[in-house]
Design a protein around this motif. Sequence first.
Motif, PDB file in Angstrom:
ATOM      1  N   GLY A  82     -13.498  91.977  61.857  1.00 14.10           N
ATOM      2  CA  GLY A  82     -13.905  93.200  60.945  1.00 14.10           C
ATOM      3  C   GLY A  82     -12.774  93.966  60.802  1.00 14.10           C
ATOM      4  N   ASN A  83     -11.487  93.408  61.507  1.00 17.55           N
ATOM      5  CA  ASN A  83     -10.266  94.691  61.373  1.00 17.55           C
ATOM      6  C   ASN A  83      -9.769  94.444  60.222  1.00 17.55           C
ATOM      7  N   THR A  84      -9.199  96.119  59.576  1.00 18.73           N
ATOM      8  CA  THR A  84      -8.346  95.766  58.489  1.00 18.73           C
ATOM      9  C   THR A  84      -6.806  95.788  59.174  1.00 18.73           C
ATOM     10  N   VAL A  85      -6.326  94.480  58.691  1.00 18.57           N
ATOM     11  CA  VAL A  85      -4.929  94.507  58.947  1.00 18.57           C
ATOM     12  C   VAL A  85      -4.359  94.759  58.154  1.00 18.57           C
ATOM     13  N   SER A  86      -4.606  94.307  56.919  1.00 17.72           N
ATOM     14  CA  SER A  86      -3.447  94.212  55.561  1.00 17.72           C
ATOM     15  C   SER A  86      -4.554  94.667  53.698  1.00 17.72           C
ATOM     16  N   LEU A  87      -3.732  95.582  53.093  1.00 16.15           N
ATOM     17  CA  LEU A  87      -4.285  96.218  52.093  1.00 16.15           C
ATOM     18  C   LEU A  87      -3.580  95.312  50.519  1.00 16.15           C
ATOM     19  N   LEU A  88      -3.365  94.579  50.317  1.00 14.32           N
ATOM     20  CA  LEU A  88      -2.747  94.535  48.841  1.00 14.32           C
ATOM     21  C   LEU A  88      -2.949  95.033  47.812  1.00 14.32           C
ATOM     22  N   SER A  89      -1.478  95.273  47.085  1.00 14.73           N
ATOM     23  CA  SER A  89      -2.116  94.878  45.359  1.00 14.73           C
ATOM     24  C   SER A  89      -1.081  94.103  45.034  1.00 14.73           C
ATOM     25  N   ALA A  90      -0.827  94.133  43.625  1.00 19.48           N
ATOM     26  CA  ALA A  90       0.061  93.288  42.358  1.00 19.48           C
ATOM     27  C   ALA A  90       1.452  93.107  43.192  1.00 19.48           C
ATOM     28  N   ARG A  91       1.168  91.575  43.050  1.00 23.69           N
ATOM     29  CA  ARG A  91       2.255  90.950  43.430  1.00 23.69           C
ATOM     30  C   ARG A  91       2.221  90.392  45.306  1.00 23.69           C
ATOM     31  N   ASN A  92       1.621  90.709  45.917  1.00 23.24           N
ATOM     32  CA  ASN A  92       1.850  90.701  46.510  1.00 23.24           C
ATOM     33  C   ASN A  92       0.667  88.831  47.057  1.00 23.24           C
ATOM     34  N   THR A  93       1.138  88.449  47.856  1.00 24.38           N
ATOM     35  CA  THR A  93       0.689  86.811  48.299  1.00 24.38           C
ATOM     36  C   THR A  93      -0.104  86.674  49.901  1.00 24.38           C
ATOM     37  N   PHE A  94      -0.904  86.379  49.880  1.00 26.01           N
ATOM     38  CA  PHE A  94      -1.895  86.355  51.303  1.00 26.01           C
ATOM     39  C   PHE A  94      -1.949  84.767  51.215  1.00 26.01           C
ATOM     40  N   GLY A  95      -2.596  84.215  52.230  1.00 21.51           N
ATOM     41  CA  GLY A  95      -3.248  82.838  52.806  1.00 21.51           C
ATOM     42  C   GLY A  95      -1.732  81.931  53.136  1.00 21.51           C
ATOM     43  N   GLU A  96      -0.967  81.995  52.946  1.00 17.99           N
ATOM     44  CA  GLU A  96       0.424  81.029  53.412  1.00 17.99           C
ATOM     45  C   GLU A  96       0.157  81.014  55.154  1.00 17.99           C
ATOM     46  N   ARG A  97      -0.468  81.542  55.492  1.00 15.28           N
ATOM     47  CA  ARG A  97      -0.682  81.126  57.248  1.00 15.28           C
ATOM     48  C   ARG A  97      -1.466  79.775  57.238  1.00 15.28           C
ATOM     49  N   GLY A  98      -2.751  80.544  57.205  1.00 10.19           N
ATOM     50  CA  GLY A  98      -3.662  78.992  56.808  1.00 10.19           C
ATOM     51  C   GLY A  98      -3.568  77.698  56.167  1.00 10.19           C
ATOM     52  N   LEU A  99      -2.845  77.896  54.983  1.00 10.20           N
ATOM     53  CA  LEU A  99      -2.317  77.115  54.520  1.00 10.20           C
ATOM     54  C   LEU A  99      -0.671  76.140  55.568  1.00 10.20           C
ATOM     55  N   THR A 100      -0.122  76.656  56.234  1.00 14.28           N
ATOM     56  CA  THR A 100       0.920  75.702  56.784  1.00 14.28           C
ATOM     57  C   THR A 100      -0.035  75.274  58.431  1.00 14.28           C
ATOM     58  N   ARG A 101      -0.962  75.817  58.744  1.00 14.22           N
ATOM     59  CA  ARG A 101      -1.140  75.640  59.536  1.00 14.22           C
ATOM     60  C   ARG A 101      -2.151  73.718  59.473  1.00 14.22           C
ATOM     61  N   ASP A 102      -3.504  74.143  59.505  1.00 10.70           N
ATOM     62  CA  ASP A 102      -4.533  73.943  59.228  1.00 10.70           C
ATOM     63  C   ASP A 102      -5.605  73.386  57.985  1.00 10.70           C
ATOM     64  N   GLY A 103      -5.013  74.786  57.069  1.00 11.48           N
ATOM     65  CA  GLY A 103      -5.944  74.761  56.220  1.00 11.48           C
ATOM     66  C   GLY A 103      -6.442  75.493  55.830  1.00 11.48           C
ATOM     67  N   LEU A 104      -6.963  76.275  57.116  1.00 12.23           N
ATOM     68  CA  LEU A 104      -8.605  76.664  57.526  1.00 12.23           C
ATOM     69  C   LEU A 104      -8.018  78.565  57.365  1.00 12.23           C
ATOM     70  N   ALA A 105      -8.521  79.346  56.744  1.00 13.92           N
ATOM     71  CA  ALA A 105      -8.410  80.827  56.590  1.00 13.92           C
ATOM     72  C   ALA A 105      -8.535  81.829  57.989  1.00 13.92           C
ATOM     73  N   ALA A 106      -7.542  82.498  58.004  1.00 11.92           N
ATOM     74  CA  ALA A 106      -7.014  82.160  59.523  1.00 11.92           C
ATOM     75  C   ALA A 106      -7.145  84.150  59.486  1.00 11.92           C
ATOM     76  N   THR A 107      -7.688  84.562  58.395  1.00 14.13           N
ATOM     77  CA  THR A 107      -8.572  85.779  57.576  1.00 14.13           C
ATOM     78  C   THR A 107     -10.176  85.826  56.713  1.00 14.13           C
ATOM     79  N   THR A 108     -10.511  87.083  56.515  1.00 14.65           N
ATOM     80  CA  THR A 108     -11.191  87.439  55.653  1.00 14.65           C
ATOM     81  C   THR A 108     -10.697  88.231  54.247  1.00 14.65           C
ATOM     82  N   ALA A 109     -11.279  87.717  53.294  1.00 19.63           N
ATOM     83  CA  ALA A 109     -10.287  88.570  52.173  1.00 19.63           C
ATOM     84  C   ALA A 109     -11.540  88.848  51.509  1.00 19.63           C
ATOM     85  N   HIS A 110     -10.952  90.071  50.625  1.00 20.11           N
ATOM     86  CA  HIS A 110     -12.542  90.551  49.819  1.00 20.11           C
ATOM     87  C   HIS A 110     -11.417  91.339  48.882  1.00 20.11           C
ATOM     88  N   ALA A 111     -12.081  90.939  47.156  1.00 18.62           N
ATOM     89  CA  ALA A 111     -11.698  92.046  46.413  1.00 18.62           C
ATOM     90  C   ALA A 111     -12.267  93.503  46.806  1.00 18.62           C
TER      91      ALA A 111
END
Length: 607
Positions: free
Chosen positions: A69-98
């Motif tokens: 539950g520790n914040t690791v990134s605060l992202l805004s327009a033009r930022n990308t996320f989720g790629e780390r899980g996609l290149t491994r097993d397809g499972l989310a390595a973090t949690t994301a919410h708007a």
Amino acid sequence: MSDPSDDLRAFLTSVHPYNALPGDVLDGLLSAFRAQDYAGGEAIYTFGEPLAGLYLIREGAVEITDERGNTVSLLSARNTFGERGLTRDGLAATTAHASADTRLLVLPRADFLRLIETQEVAARFFDRSRPAKAQRDDLANSRIDALMSREPLTCGPDTPVQQAAQQMRDRHVSSICVTDGTRLLGILTLRDLGSKVLAEALAPDTPVRRVMTENPLSLPPDALGSDVLHTMMEHRIGHIPVTEGGALRGIVTQTDLTRFQALSSGHLIHDIAKASDVESMAAATAQIPTLLVQLTAAGTRHEVTTRLITDIADAVTRRLLTLAEEKLGPPPVRYLWLACGSQGRQEQTGVSDQDNCLMLDDTVTPDQMPYFHDLARIVSDGLHACGYVYCPGDMMATNPRWCQPLRVWRSYFNKWIRTPNPEAQMLASVMFDLRPIGGDATLFDGLHSDTLALASRNSIFVAHMVSNALKHTPPLGLLRGIATIRSGEHKNTLDLKHNGVVPVTDLARIYALQGRLTPVNTRARIRAALEAQLLSPSGGQDLLDAYDVIAEARLDHQCTRIKAGEKPDNFLAPTALSDFERSHLRNAFVVVKALQASLGQGRGTLS
């Protein structure tokens, strides 16, 4: 749901790496991306669940947290996320919410994997062995001297191409600049070796002058990142020498741009949060000088820059606490690790030591104390290894004096306030800047506000604290001209810490004490003092402006030293400033001096 293709194309061409893709590849992505809307607070995905694909923020904001539950990134327009899980097993390595109403563009996993398999520019960008990108605007607005490699590989025009190729191989670079002394004559790239040497079956001893690109396009050191991007795109080149008066000063490559875009405080914190040892954390904190240069070059305000730099120190501290608990076992009682000094105020720069302490639950027994002494040593040693050197004054949790039950801490503050001798004034000044970092924050509940209330009611203590705050004075001489250090190692320089920002920090602390104001950050204290009418509107705004000038001059100076390959410090030679800059800095010192005089006379305001 989908975006109109024209709008989507325009958006993607403003985002790296899509803006560097061939037209037909980009066209294929237009139909692959799908838009998805999320309300503020709505979950996008949670740790361990299958990812829908690669997420690109079209508009809005997203918070990324780890499994704890520790914040690791605060992202805004033009930022990308989720790629780390996609290149491994397809499972989310973090949690994301708007964190606000958000529109995302989702590229399915199969399309994403195909993209990085077929397009080198995308593969490099999404390579998670390097940090993730910062906002593109940071790159576009940064000066080229913050991007370039300062020691480009060079050779003479008569160097055999085989020798030039060997030099490039040994240095792991894709180009070599051809020079006559410092004068740039041409450039030879890996592409040239393939198309002009191998393809034409030229002899290994062919001189580079025959195959180099003569008089290559170059840019001056004061060009912007946008100039680099535009030049590379317009001329379809990947290497731009940086010259000044014909002399070679450096080189910028696509790799440099990728590296610059990749560095952000959020990704350093991500690397720290997953680090398994001190060495991994030290590798992340070693990048702080580069991050400092990048933030300053992008025009980031000083209070934002220092906050981001401090966030990294906080993350290191919390990770070290976790590693210490894993080694020592669960703590026998509740504890709280707190920072004071610049970390406590969230004002760290490129030069930081450590100032910290431990508060323990009052139920702690003598036989349980060794656990916390060991924990303090592990964390303090780890901080030192990560560049946060031991406090010269031993203001650290490793000192048994600063590793105590809560009741002892209360007695400390009560004694300092009742008996404001010089040591008490110094300690109170440091401890009024305490901020919880890791552990049970409820141990700090009420202590700060209770201490402020007790101290503000003791007029003798306040008077002593005011006197102590006035010991650090701005560097002004006769007729309020700038006065430099007269002798020693730093002769003819200004100490922008002790005679620059510290006088403002001391003033802000006094205002917080007088008004029982809870903020710890210097700028936040000044604003709170304004709202509490402890400062007149004009005096308060002048102090804010003066602080900004001094703090930004300090960061600019540190960045200048970093870019020159030197360690950052706080000692600025006024001769390095223009007349305009010196005038503004002097005026800022005058404002601070005037407010000190006002406080010393008991008025506390400046109209």
